[in-house]
Design a protein around this motif. Sequence first.
Motif, PDB file in Angstrom:
ATOM      1  N   LYS A 130      -8.891   4.231  11.177  1.00  0.00           N
ATOM      2  CA  LYS A 130     -10.079   3.814  10.413  1.00  0.00           C
ATOM      3  C   LYS A 130      -9.646   3.473   8.997  1.00  0.00           C
ATOM      4  O   LYS A 130      -8.775   4.136   8.436  1.00  0.00           O
ATOM      5  CB  LYS A 130     -11.084   4.971  10.433  1.00  0.00           C
ATOM      6  CG  LYS A 130     -12.344   4.767   9.621  1.00  0.00           C
ATOM      7  CD  LYS A 130     -12.311   5.454   8.284  1.00  0.00           C
ATOM      8  CE  LYS A 130     -13.466   5.043   7.393  1.00  0.00           C
ATOM      9  NZ  LYS A 130     -13.261   5.446   5.992  1.00  0.00           N
ATOM     10  N   HIS A 131     -10.250   2.444   8.435  1.00  0.00           N
ATOM     11  CA  HIS A 131      -9.908   2.077   7.059  1.00  0.00           C
ATOM     12  C   HIS A 131     -11.163   1.555   6.368  1.00  0.00           C
ATOM     13  O   HIS A 131     -12.066   1.034   7.019  1.00  0.00           O
ATOM     14  CB  HIS A 131      -8.839   0.971   7.071  1.00  0.00           C
ATOM     15  CG  HIS A 131      -8.174   0.787   5.751  1.00  0.00           C
ATOM     16  ND1 HIS A 131      -7.084   1.529   5.372  1.00  0.00           N
ATOM     17  CD2 HIS A 131      -8.452  -0.033   4.706  1.00  0.00           C
ATOM     18  CE1 HIS A 131      -6.712   1.166   4.156  1.00  0.00           C
ATOM     19  NE2 HIS A 131      -7.531   0.223   3.727  1.00  0.00           N
ATOM     20  N   SER A 132     -11.203   1.720   5.058  1.00  0.00           N
ATOM     21  CA  SER A 132     -12.315   1.146   4.306  1.00  0.00           C
ATOM     22  C   SER A 132     -11.728   0.240   3.228  1.00  0.00           C
ATOM     23  O   SER A 132     -10.664   0.534   2.676  1.00  0.00           O
ATOM     24  CB  SER A 132     -13.117   2.261   3.644  1.00  0.00           C
ATOM     25  OG  SER A 132     -13.870   1.736   2.575  1.00  0.00           O
ATOM     26  N   THR A 133     -12.426  -0.862   2.947  1.00  0.00           N
ATOM     27  CA  THR A 133     -11.925  -1.746   1.896  1.00  0.00           C
ATOM     28  C   THR A 133     -12.240  -1.168   0.515  1.00  0.00           C
ATOM     29  O   THR A 133     -11.918  -1.787  -0.503  1.00  0.00           O
ATOM     30  CB  THR A 133     -12.479  -3.181   2.036  1.00  0.00           C
ATOM     31  OG1 THR A 133     -13.908  -3.103   2.014  1.00  0.00           O
ATOM     32  CG2 THR A 133     -12.031  -3.834   3.308  1.00  0.00           C
ATOM     33  N   GLY A 134     -12.858   0.009   0.470  1.00  0.00           N
ATOM     34  CA  GLY A 134     -12.985   0.725  -0.806  1.00  0.00           C
ATOM     35  C   GLY A 134     -14.384   0.723  -1.360  1.00  0.00           C
ATOM     36  O   GLY A 134     -15.156  -0.223  -1.154  1.00  0.00           O
ATOM     37  N   ILE A 150       3.260  -4.911  -4.260  1.00  0.00           N
ATOM     38  CA  ILE A 150       2.412  -6.096  -4.479  1.00  0.00           C
ATOM     39  C   ILE A 150       1.015  -5.672  -4.941  1.00  0.00           C
ATOM     40  O   ILE A 150       0.426  -6.289  -5.822  1.00  0.00           O
ATOM     41  CB  ILE A 150       2.342  -6.973  -3.205  1.00  0.00           C
ATOM     42  CG1 ILE A 150       3.735  -7.537  -2.904  1.00  0.00           C
ATOM     43  CG2 ILE A 150       1.328  -8.098  -3.354  1.00  0.00           C
ATOM     44  CD1 ILE A 150       3.858  -8.258  -1.580  1.00  0.00           C
ATOM     45  N   TYR A 151       0.509  -4.551  -4.353  1.00  0.00           N
ATOM     46  CA  TYR A 151      -0.837  -4.101  -4.743  1.00  0.00           C
ATOM     47  C   TYR A 151      -0.854  -3.723  -6.228  1.00  0.00           C
ATOM     48  O   TYR A 151      -1.774  -4.104  -6.965  1.00  0.00           O
ATOM     49  CB  TYR A 151      -1.301  -2.928  -3.872  1.00  0.00           C
ATOM     50  CG  TYR A 151      -2.774  -2.635  -4.083  1.00  0.00           C
ATOM     51  CD1 TYR A 151      -3.742  -3.286  -3.325  1.00  0.00           C
ATOM     52  CD2 TYR A 151      -3.189  -1.763  -5.070  1.00  0.00           C
ATOM     53  CE1 TYR A 151      -5.094  -3.069  -3.546  1.00  0.00           C
ATOM     54  CE2 TYR A 151      -4.531  -1.536  -5.299  1.00  0.00           C
ATOM     55  CZ  TYR A 151      -5.480  -2.186  -4.529  1.00  0.00           C
ATOM     56  OH  TYR A 151      -6.814  -1.975  -4.764  1.00  0.00           O
ATOM     57  N   ALA A 152       0.177  -2.992  -6.677  1.00  0.00           N
ATOM     58  CA  ALA A 152       0.234  -2.571  -8.081  1.00  0.00           C
ATOM     59  C   ALA A 152       0.325  -3.807  -8.988  1.00  0.00           C
ATOM     60  O   ALA A 152      -0.327  -3.878 -10.036  1.00  0.00           O
ATOM     61  CB  ALA A 152       1.435  -1.659  -8.306  1.00  0.00           C
ATOM     62  N   SER A 211      -3.934  -9.016   4.201  1.00  0.00           N
ATOM     63  CA  SER A 211      -2.535  -8.696   4.525  1.00  0.00           C
ATOM     64  C   SER A 211      -2.177  -7.295   4.042  1.00  0.00           C
ATOM     65  O   SER A 211      -1.417  -6.576   4.701  1.00  0.00           O
ATOM     66  CB  SER A 211      -1.584  -9.746   3.947  1.00  0.00           C
ATOM     67  OG  SER A 211      -1.809  -9.906   2.569  1.00  0.00           O
ATOM     68  N   SER A 212      -2.753  -6.875   2.909  1.00  0.00           N
ATOM     69  CA  SER A 212      -2.475  -5.539   2.389  1.00  0.00           C
ATOM     70  C   SER A 212      -2.971  -4.466   3.381  1.00  0.00           C
ATOM     71  O   SER A 212      -2.224  -3.562   3.777  1.00  0.00           O
ATOM     72  CB  SER A 212      -3.166  -5.390   1.028  1.00  0.00           C
ATOM     73  OG  SER A 212      -3.277  -4.053   0.644  1.00  0.00           O
ATOM     74  N   ILE A 213      -4.208  -4.600   3.794  1.00  0.00           N
ATOM     75  CA  ILE A 213      -4.785  -3.580   4.694  1.00  0.00           C
ATOM     76  C   ILE A 213      -4.100  -3.614   6.064  1.00  0.00           C
ATOM     77  O   ILE A 213      -3.656  -2.583   6.580  1.00  0.00           O
ATOM     78  CB  ILE A 213      -6.311  -3.800   4.846  1.00  0.00           C
ATOM     79  CG1 ILE A 213      -7.000  -3.464   3.517  1.00  0.00           C
ATOM     80  CG2 ILE A 213      -6.891  -2.958   5.989  1.00  0.00           C
ATOM     81  CD1 ILE A 213      -8.492  -3.676   3.499  1.00  0.00           C
ATOM     82  N   SER A 272      -1.226  -4.779   7.015  1.00  0.00           N
ATOM     83  CA  SER A 272       0.200  -4.396   7.057  1.00  0.00           C
ATOM     84  C   SER A 272       0.310  -2.872   7.149  1.00  0.00           C
ATOM     85  O   SER A 272       1.132  -2.335   7.890  1.00  0.00           O
ATOM     86  CB  SER A 272       0.951  -4.923   5.835  1.00  0.00           C
ATOM     87  OG  SER A 272       0.477  -4.326   4.646  1.00  0.00           O
ATOM     88  N   LYS A 273      -0.566  -2.157   6.397  1.00  0.00           N
ATOM     89  CA  LYS A 273      -0.516  -0.684   6.438  1.00  0.00           C
ATOM     90  C   LYS A 273      -0.980  -0.170   7.794  1.00  0.00           C
ATOM     91  O   LYS A 273      -0.444   0.802   8.321  1.00  0.00           O
ATOM     92  CB  LYS A 273      -1.406  -0.096   5.341  1.00  0.00           C
ATOM     93  CG  LYS A 273      -0.789  -0.228   3.959  1.00  0.00           C
ATOM     94  CD  LYS A 273      -1.643   0.416   2.909  1.00  0.00           C
ATOM     95  CE  LYS A 273      -2.916  -0.329   2.671  1.00  0.00           C
ATOM     96  NZ  LYS A 273      -3.207  -0.754   1.331  1.00  0.00           N
ATOM     97  N   LYS A 274      -1.995  -0.819   8.351  1.00  0.00           N
ATOM     98  CA  LYS A 274      -2.519  -0.358   9.649  1.00  0.00           C
ATOM     99  C   LYS A 274      -1.472  -0.579  10.746  1.00  0.00           C
ATOM    100  O   LYS A 274      -1.282   0.264  11.611  1.00  0.00           O
ATOM    101  CB  LYS A 274      -3.818  -1.096  10.007  1.00  0.00           C
ATOM    102  CG  LYS A 274      -4.992  -0.809   9.091  1.00  0.00           C
ATOM    103  CD  LYS A 274      -5.460   0.623   9.115  1.00  0.00           C
ATOM    104  CE  LYS A 274      -4.968   1.422   7.947  1.00  0.00           C
ATOM    105  NZ  LYS A 274      -5.361   2.821   7.935  1.00  0.00           N
TER     106      LYS A 274
HETATM  107  N1  URA Z   1      -7.506  -1.864   0.079  1.00  0.00           N
HETATM  108  C1  URA Z   1      -6.205  -2.118   0.329  1.00  0.00           C
HETATM  109  O1  URA Z   1      -5.531  -1.338   0.970  1.00  0.00           O
HETATM  110  N2  URA Z   1      -5.675  -3.262  -0.154  1.00  0.00           N
HETATM  111  C2  URA Z   1      -6.390  -4.154  -0.862  1.00  0.00           C
HETATM  112  O2  URA Z   1      -5.857  -5.171  -1.240  1.00  0.00           O
HETATM  113  C3  URA Z   1      -7.746  -3.873  -1.130  1.00  0.00           C
HETATM  114  C4  URA Z   1      -8.283  -2.719  -0.635  1.00  0.00           C
END
Ligand code: URA
Length: 433
Positions: free
Chosen positions: A81-85, A164-166, A182-184, A186-188
């Motif tokens: 599960k992930h949330s975009t925040g 890249i996120y930082a 791509s950020s989300i 790639s982690k998943k």
């Molecule tokens: N959450 C992330 O993991 N990456 C993003 O770029 C934005 C929200």
Amino acid sequence: MHILEIIEKKRDKEKLSKEEIEFIIRGYTNGTIPDYQMSALIMAIYLNGMDDEETTNMTIAMANSGEILDLKEIDKTIVDKHSTGGVGDKVSLILLPLVASLGVPVAKMSGRGLGFTGGTVDKLESIPGYNTEISTEKFIDSVKKIGISMISQSMDLAPADKKIYALRDSISCVESIPLIASSIMSKKIASGAEKIVIDVTVGNGAFMKNVTDAEKLAKTMINIGKLANRETICILTNMEEPLGYAVGNNLEVKEAVKFLKGEEIPKDLKDVVFELGAYMIKLAGLGNDLEKNKEKLQENILNKKGYKKLLEMVKNQEGDITYLEDLEKIPKAKFVGKVISDKEGFIEKIPAKEVGKIACYLGAGRERKEDKIDNSVGVVLKKKIGSKVKKDECIVEIFANDENKLKEAVEKMKEIITVTDLQKSLKKPIKIS
Ligand code: URA
């Protein structure tokens, strides 16, 4: 291949090849491409976009920049599960023990808060003793033994995304659909789950400010999921106002515990938890009927199995469960201020982003990575958008450990909350798959 040619191509709105994208991600991760050139490229991507093929190639290259977790040992379908925040987003603290209590194995790596949004790891660490940095072996063993583990994202997982996120954060390039997708993803992909449920937040306190952009982001992630063989479902949820009532680390833990005990269940939070939960159960192969799945979630609140699973997880990760059993033990901030309504009417706006910034200013979040968190500060809403409010009634309580900051926070909060004569209601979650 040369980085300048790649920057020029993207600057001139051309498409990047798989090899070019792999070259950039490899070079930036190992330090041969410096921040200034990567910044120029990221800004070109932000302005000119990337198509689905480029975004997928970028995702896979970022996932492959570090360790790919192998969860096969768990021998069950893992649904991540992930949330975009968002602000006040304590969904993982409630949802994950709840679905784990129904047999959905949970192997969750979460992030810390940055800027005005909170992070699950900071909330978990506000429980005295809770260890978010256990080894990968103990992480997998815990999922096998008790069905759940929630930890901090390993340093080796998608290191390209971390860098890249930082960088994006420092050059105002976060709000880009291909870069977020791509950020989300790639982690998943790197964290090993076969199936993924993503909460795509929309509104003032989210990266996506409107439904059209949120749908585009959702479709991009679903498409990457397909190409990477990860079934992905996205649920669009409202982030105009904070989710639930509490914003701030231990205040949110308290709210999560009360929810799981069935003592206090905010309606908007329940809608999100139940919608995501129903799909997690379905993707885990434990029930196709979404309404029935929601009934199961309700049942495990009533019989407290979800709450007991949270206690079991906290204990397994060295946390002191007496703080959860007796919420009065949770440390409180020294000062409490109230925002009082100066007229009668209905709450029109409680802008999530500004509330998140106020909580952050009080010490609940970090401006910079190295900032220390104050677990007991934050805000608790007494009203939500659409609530009726009387003159002189309290709209928000603010918790602080610094009296001057408290005064400023009360004043700021008065400025951002509006009350009108017309009642407004918020939309329910929408699913996209
Ligand atoms: N959450 C992330 O993991 N990456 C993003 O770029 C934005 C929200």
